[in-house]
Write a protein that holds these residues in place. Structure first.
Motif, short mmCIF file in Angstrom:
data_model
loop_
_atom_site.label_atom_id
_atom_site.label_comp_id
_atom_site.label_asym_id
_atom_site.label_seq_id
_atom_site.Cartn_x
_atom_site.Cartn_y
_atom_site.Cartn_z
N ASP A 1 0.73 -0.96 0.36
CA ASP A 1 0.03 0.21 -0.26
C ASP A 1 1.06 1.21 -0.36
OD1 ASP A 1 0.61 0.49 2.52
OD2 ASP A 1 -0.63 0.09 3.75
N PRO A 2 0.15 2.08 -0.31
CA PRO A 2 0.78 3.04 0.34
C PRO A 2 1.86 3.29 1.07
CG PRO A 2 -1.23 3.89 -0.87
CD PRO A 2 -0.62 2.51 -0.70
N SER A 3 1.27 3.02 2.05
CA SER A 3 2.68 3.24 3.62
C SER A 3 3.23 2.06 3.47
CB SER A 3 2.25 3.41 4.30
OG SER A 3 1.31 2.18 4.88
N TYR A 4 3.75 1.36 2.05
CA TYR A 4 4.68 0.30 2.18
C TYR A 4 4.45 -0.95 2.71
CZ TYR A 4 6.79 3.44 -0.96
OH TYR A 4 7.57 4.10 -1.74
N TYR A 5 2.95 -0.86 3.45
CA TYR A 5 2.30 -2.74 4.26
C TYR A 5 1.65 -3.70 3.43
CZ TYR A 5 4.62 -0.28 8.81
OH TYR A 5 5.07 -0.41 9.92
N TRP A 6 2.14 -4.86 3.17
CA TRP A 6 1.34 -5.12 2.44
C TRP A 6 0.41 -5.62 2.85
CZ3 TRP A 6 3.99 -7.95 -1.48
CH2 TRP A 6 5.14 -7.55 -2.21
N TYR A 7 -0.76 -5.52 1.37
CA TYR A 7 -2.23 -6.38 1.32
C TYR A 7 -2.57 -7.60 0.49
CZ TYR A 7 -3.38 -2.90 -1.70
OH TYR A 7 -2.96 -2.48 -3.02
N MET A 8 -3.47 -7.73 0.49
CA MET A 8 -3.82 -9.08 -0.63
C MET A 8 -5.18 -9.11 -0.90
SD MET A 8 -2.68 -12.86 1.29
CE MET A 8 -1.21 -12.83 1.74
N CYS A 9 -5.89 -8.83 -1.81
CA CYS A 9 -6.78 -8.88 -2.31
C CYS A 9 -7.03 -10.04 -3.34
CB CYS A 9 -7.26 -7.63 -2.78
SG CYS A 9 -6.15 -6.75 -4.30
N PHE A 10 -8.30 -10.43 -4.09
CA PHE A 10 -8.55 -11.46 -4.50
C PHE A 10 -8.23 -10.87 -6.02
CE2 PHE A 10 -11.18 -13.20 -1.34
CZ PHE A 10 -10.24 -13.95 -1.64
N GLU A 11 -7.96 -11.69 -6.63
CA GLU A 11 -7.67 -11.49 -7.90
C GLU A 11 -8.38 -10.32 -9.08
OE1 GLU A 11 -4.75 -13.16 -11.32
OE2 GLU A 11 -6.71 -14.23 -11.63
N GLU A 12 -10.22 -10.92 -8.89
CA GLU A 12 -10.82 -10.43 -8.98
C GLU A 12 -11.59 -9.03 -8.85
OE1 GLU A 12 -12.99 -13.08 -6.70
OE2 GLU A 12 -11.35 -12.96 -8.21
N GLU A 13 -11.07 -8.21 -7.76
CA GLU A 13 -11.24 -7.64 -7.16
C GLU A 13 -10.40 -6.33 -7.67
OE1 GLU A 13 -13.49 -9.31 -3.24
OE2 GLU A 13 -11.09 -8.21 -2.59
N TRP A 14 -8.65 -6.54 -8.40
CA TRP A 14 -7.71 -6.15 -8.61
C TRP A 14 -8.12 -5.11 -9.57
CZ3 TRP A 14 -3.25 -8.69 -11.47
CH2 TRP A 14 -2.13 -7.66 -11.30
N GLU A 15 -7.56 -3.52 -9.16
CA GLU A 15 -7.58 -3.17 -10.25
C GLU A 15 -7.05 -3.09 -11.69
OE1 GLU A 15 -8.33 0.30 -6.94
OE2 GLU A 15 -6.47 1.18 -8.51
N GLY A 16 -7.51 -2.41 -12.35
CA GLY A 16 -7.13 -2.77 -14.04
C GLY A 16 -5.71 -2.67 -14.27
N LYS A 17 -5.27 -1.33 -13.49
CA LYS A 17 -4.06 -0.50 -13.48
C LYS A 17 -2.81 -1.46 -13.24
CE LYS A 17 -4.68 2.77 -9.53
NZ LYS A 17 -4.47 4.51 -8.80
N ALA A 18 -3.30 -2.51 -12.25
CA ALA A 18 -1.99 -2.73 -11.36
C ALA A 18 -1.56 -4.30 -12.43
CB ALA A 18 -2.28 -3.13 -10.29
N LYS A 19 -2.71 -4.74 -13.22
CA LYS A 19 -2.52 -6.15 -13.99
C LYS A 19 -1.35 -5.52 -15.13
CE LYS A 19 -7.01 -8.20 -13.82
NZ LYS A 19 -8.41 -8.44 -14.56
N SER A 20 -0.63 -4.45 -15.56
CA SER A 20 0.40 -4.47 -16.27
C SER A 20 1.38 -4.67 -15.51
CB SER A 20 0.68 -3.15 -16.27
OG SER A 20 0.66 -2.29 -15.11
N ILE A 21 1.47 -4.94 -14.27
CA ILE A 21 2.72 -5.68 -14.10
C ILE A 21 2.72 -7.11 -14.24
CG2 ILE A 21 3.92 -6.06 -11.03
CD1 ILE A 21 2.01 -4.11 -10.07
#
Length: 208
Positions: free
Chosen positions: A188-208
């Motif tokens: 996250d913006p404070s450099y702590y890890w979080y998880m979410c389900f793939e289907e909830e993942w924002e489209g802009k992150a899928k370029s990683i």
């Protein structure tokens, strides 16, 4: 399949939803990740009424030696037995090193005395590539033909360059796999890890 409730997959869903609460940052080492994730499942077991033990002994009948379980849940019920635990309800292993994947599986499915055959097993295992999963899952199905546990395997592939993980969870039994879920882990913006389900993942992150 999607409309059925699978208990171990519910544990995975809780793990994903609550991962940020473990307060693991980009500065923490893998030992801290292991410790806090095991502690999370230990507390979960206690909330569900089990006795939870970390580094609990489990005899390997093939070698005659005892190898500790990262975490165990034991069921106590004096209505059924006033002196002994009724069952080993859960055996969990958590491993950061991909090269130990097969060893982790062998620990989860060790040939042992009947009272030490877990009703459920959970494995949290890093892999070099998600393409390794099929071979590992075949090994699990082979070993579980005898143990007959309910199984949840959580595989994690880390992209260190982008500080990003892809996660695949498989729930199954001695007959095969029942349900599969996919998730991602991000900073996250404070450099702590979080998880979410793939289907909830924002489209802009899928370029990683």
């Amino acid at each position: 399949m999607a409309n059925q409730i699978h208990p171990l997959m519910s544990f995975f869903e809780g793990y994903v939803r609550n991962f940020r609460r473990l307060n693991l940052s980009s500065l923490h080492n893998r030992s801290m990740f292991t410790s806090r994730e095991i502690d999370y499942f230990a507390r979960l077991g206690e909330w569900l009424g089990f006795d939870a033990y970390v580094e609990d002994s489990k005899r390997n009948d093939l070698t005659g030696r005892s190898r500790p379980m990262d975490l165990s849940w034991w069921k106590w019920d004096t209505r059924l037995d006033k002196e002994n635990y009724v069952s080993l309800s859960l055996h969990l292993e958590r491993e950061s090193l991909p090269q130990k994947a097969e060893d982790t599986i062998e620990k989860l499915f060790t040939e042992s005395a009947e009272g030490y055959r877990p009703d459920h097993v959970i494995g949290i295992q890093y892999v070099n590539s998600l393409s390794d999963i099929d071979q590992l899952n075949e090994k699990i199905l082979t070993l579980n033909k005898h143990q007959k546990s309910q199984v949840l395997m959580i595989y994690r592939e880390l992209n260190r360059k982008n500080q990003f993980e892809r996660i695949k969870a498989f729930e199954g039994n001695s007959e095969g796999w029942i349900e599969i879920r996919s998730a991602v882990a991000l900073l996250d913006p404070s450099y702590y890890w979080y998880m979410c389900f793939e289907e909830e993942w924002e489209g802009k992150a899928k370029s990683i």
